[in-house]
Scaffold this motif. Structure first.
Motif, mmCIF file in Angstrom:
data_model
loop_
_atom_site.group_PDB
_atom_site.id
_atom_site.type_symbol
_atom_site.label_atom_id
_atom_site.label_comp_id
_atom_site.label_asym_id
_atom_site.label_seq_id
_atom_site.Cartn_x
_atom_site.Cartn_y
_atom_site.Cartn_z
ATOM 1 N N TYR A 80 60.060 20.068 -32.765
ATOM 2 C CA TYR A 80 58.747 19.430 -32.837
ATOM 3 C C TYR A 80 58.927 17.931 -32.661
ATOM 4 O O TYR A 80 59.831 17.344 -33.248
ATOM 5 C CB TYR A 80 58.092 19.686 -34.189
ATOM 6 N N VAL B 259 52.216 18.611 -41.756
ATOM 7 C CA VAL B 259 53.639 18.831 -42.007
ATOM 8 C C VAL B 259 53.819 18.856 -43.517
ATOM 9 O O VAL B 259 53.422 17.933 -44.207
ATOM 10 C CB VAL B 259 54.509 17.712 -41.403
ATOM 11 N N ARG C 10 57.889 22.791 -29.221
ATOM 12 C CA ARG C 10 56.883 23.724 -29.731
ATOM 13 C C ARG C 10 57.076 25.150 -29.222
ATOM 14 O O ARG C 10 56.385 26.056 -29.665
ATOM 15 C CB ARG C 10 55.449 23.272 -29.398
ATOM 16 N N VAL D 264 55.287 23.466 -40.516
ATOM 17 C CA VAL D 264 54.518 22.686 -39.553
ATOM 18 C C VAL D 264 53.328 23.513 -39.094
ATOM 19 O O VAL D 264 53.487 24.651 -38.660
ATOM 20 C CB VAL D 264 55.387 22.294 -38.341
ATOM 21 N N ILE E 8 50.039 18.225 -33.865
ATOM 22 C CA ILE E 8 50.457 18.609 -35.223
ATOM 23 C C ILE E 8 49.317 18.314 -36.189
ATOM 24 O O ILE E 8 48.763 17.215 -36.204
ATOM 25 C CB ILE E 8 51.741 17.882 -35.635
ATOM 26 N N LEU F 79 50.238 23.446 -36.378
ATOM 27 C CA LEU F 79 49.775 22.688 -35.222
ATOM 28 C C LEU F 79 48.719 23.463 -34.457
ATOM 29 O O LEU F 79 48.639 24.686 -34.564
ATOM 30 C CB LEU F 79 50.931 22.288 -34.313
#
Lengths: 305, 147
Positions: A156, A166, B90, A111, A163, A113
């Protein structure tokens, strides 16, 4: 629990199948089940996909495993059809912007972000998906990895606007619906390198199931694993008292509890309506993703030296 | 003789007799993750430091909070750099409760942190640093990796 409930586990389905075979195939009172699920061969599924041109709008049955977050919470107290439809619209709008690949619990994801706290304002985390939770816009997944022998987990939200990307580095399933037991396993079973290359996979083939059985560390554990019917864990011993208590708390009748299954699942008819709404869009996104993947492959020819 | 026996017994015991604390409050056991002399030897001996005070108004420590530790018979201050408790999305949740030892000015006692620390600490520690007080951001300079 909800996410597990929304899609039937294989065992339960098998039980119902047996049940149905007793009463004949055409029993409406078990309408929440897909009779054809197992009978349908993969070839027929492929035919289904081609049917989109005929505007039949029938989503393949595996969509409930591929896109479980589109199914609402089976608890009627949390249902609201208008909100659900609006959320689905928002989800499709988000999916038009970023490519959220198909993944399952046990797949390895990366991921990327935007992170205002990070130095380069972006942050990338790689890990194995050990849990998928929530429905609609609140859908989330939990990644686990060990860096420098320090295990860590990050949750997440799937439709989080921060984001950026992915990636599914390895698409596979494990034997269980949740891999939370990896917390009590030796650290090497949850260690994945950050520079992993995405594996090339055959999209028509069924998803690979990793039958790895992991050993558990000796207790103390974070949960009472002996009470959970874990398939991806090696045989382990517990002391007499824990074994006795686990025996006492067993609920072997639950798999035959039709009302419980009914309450934990979205009826087949409702699922059809929901996926009919988003099927054409999802299918278009899938096609563009495949095209892009092919393009990327084509753009990297080896230079003759 | 009895005293000697009990002493041997205590020394050979490879487990703790107190339950695991679910959050960082007084008497919670922590893990020192820097390479300071005192921290390393305490962890090697299997005598992890205990929190004896949390410097906030709740008495429960969160990410980036300063705590007072009892480590090898001494009192040292430390910053929480990784927690076991559930975090918001997160923000990483770690498998152990990690601390980095600092002195009164905020300078870390070690020269390296050998596990990753969360990115959000950069913001949290900057917020906690006062112009004329301790400078906690020095800790960020010795981190080996962020996550």
């Amino acid at each position: 629990m909800a996410s597990v409930g929304r899609i039937l586990s294989h065992d339960i389905r098998q039980n119902i199948q047996n049940f149905k075979s007793l009463f004949g195939k055409d029993c409406r009172w078990l309408s929440s089940q897909a009779i054809e699920t197992q009978a349908k061969s993969s070839k027929e599924n492929a035919d289904d996909k081609r049917k989109v041109d005929d505007r039949e709008n029938t989503a393949p049955l595996e969509f409930r495993f591929k896109y479980p977050e589109f199914l609402p919470d089976p608890n009627a107290a949390y249902r609201n059809s208008t909100r659900e439809r609006l959320e689905r619209m928002d989800m499709m709008a988000r999916r038009a912007h970023i490519d959220i690949p198909t993944f399952y619990v046990g797949s390895i994801l990366a991921v990327t972000l935007s992170d205002s706290h990070a130095v380069g304002k972006t942050n990338r985390f790689v890990g194995i998906c050990i849990e998928r939770k929530g429905c609609g816009l609140r859908a989330s997944f939990r990644l686990r990895n060990a860096i420098d022998k320090q295990g860590m987990e990050v949750v997440y939200n799937m439709y989080d606007p921060t984001i950026q990307k992915v990636e599914c580095l390895r698409l596979e399933k494990r034997l269980d619906d949740k891999l939370l037991y990896l917390r009590d396993c030796p650290i090497e079973y949850s260690t994945f390198p950050f520079d992993m290359e995405p594996e090339l996979i055959d999209e028509t083939a069924p998803v690979r199931i990793n039958t790895l059985k992991v050993p558990l560390k000796p207790p103390p554990w974070l949960e009472r694993w002996e009470r959970q019917d874990l398939k991806g864990v090696q045989e382990f011993e517990v002391n007499e008292k824990r074994r006795r208590k686990a025996e006492k708390h067993k609920t072997p009748w639950e798999e035959f509890d039709l009302m419980k299954i009914y309450r934990q699942t979205i009826p087949m008819e409702d699922q059809k309506d929901i996926f009919a709404e988003v099927y054409s869009d999802l299918h278009k996104l899938e096609i563009t993703r495949r095209k892009m993947a092919r393009k990327r492959k084509f753009n990297r020819p080896d230079k003759p030296t | 003789m009895a005293l000697c026996g009990s002493k041997i017994n205590v020394m050979s015991r490879g487990f703790h007799t107190t339950p695991v604390a679910q959050e960082i409050r007084k008497m919670a056991r922590l893990r020192v993750v820097d390479n300071s002399e005192i921290g390393k030897s305490a962890m090697l001996e299997g005598k992890p430091p205990r929190c004896i005070h949390v410097y906030n108004k709740r008495g429960v420590g969160f990410l980036g909070d300063k705590v007072l530790l009892a480590i090898k018979g001494e009192k040292k201050k430390a910053i929480l750099v990784g927690l076991k408790q559930n975090q918001s999305p997160r923000i990483p949740k770690f498998d152990s409760n990690n601390v980095v030892l600092i002195n009164d000015e905020g300078t870390p006692l070690g020269t390296r942190i050998h596990v990753p620390i969360p990115h959000i600490l950069r913001t949290l520690l900057q917020e906690k640093t006062q112009t004329k007080g301790a400078d906690y951001t020095k800790l960020l300079a010795i981190a080996s990796r962020y996550v």
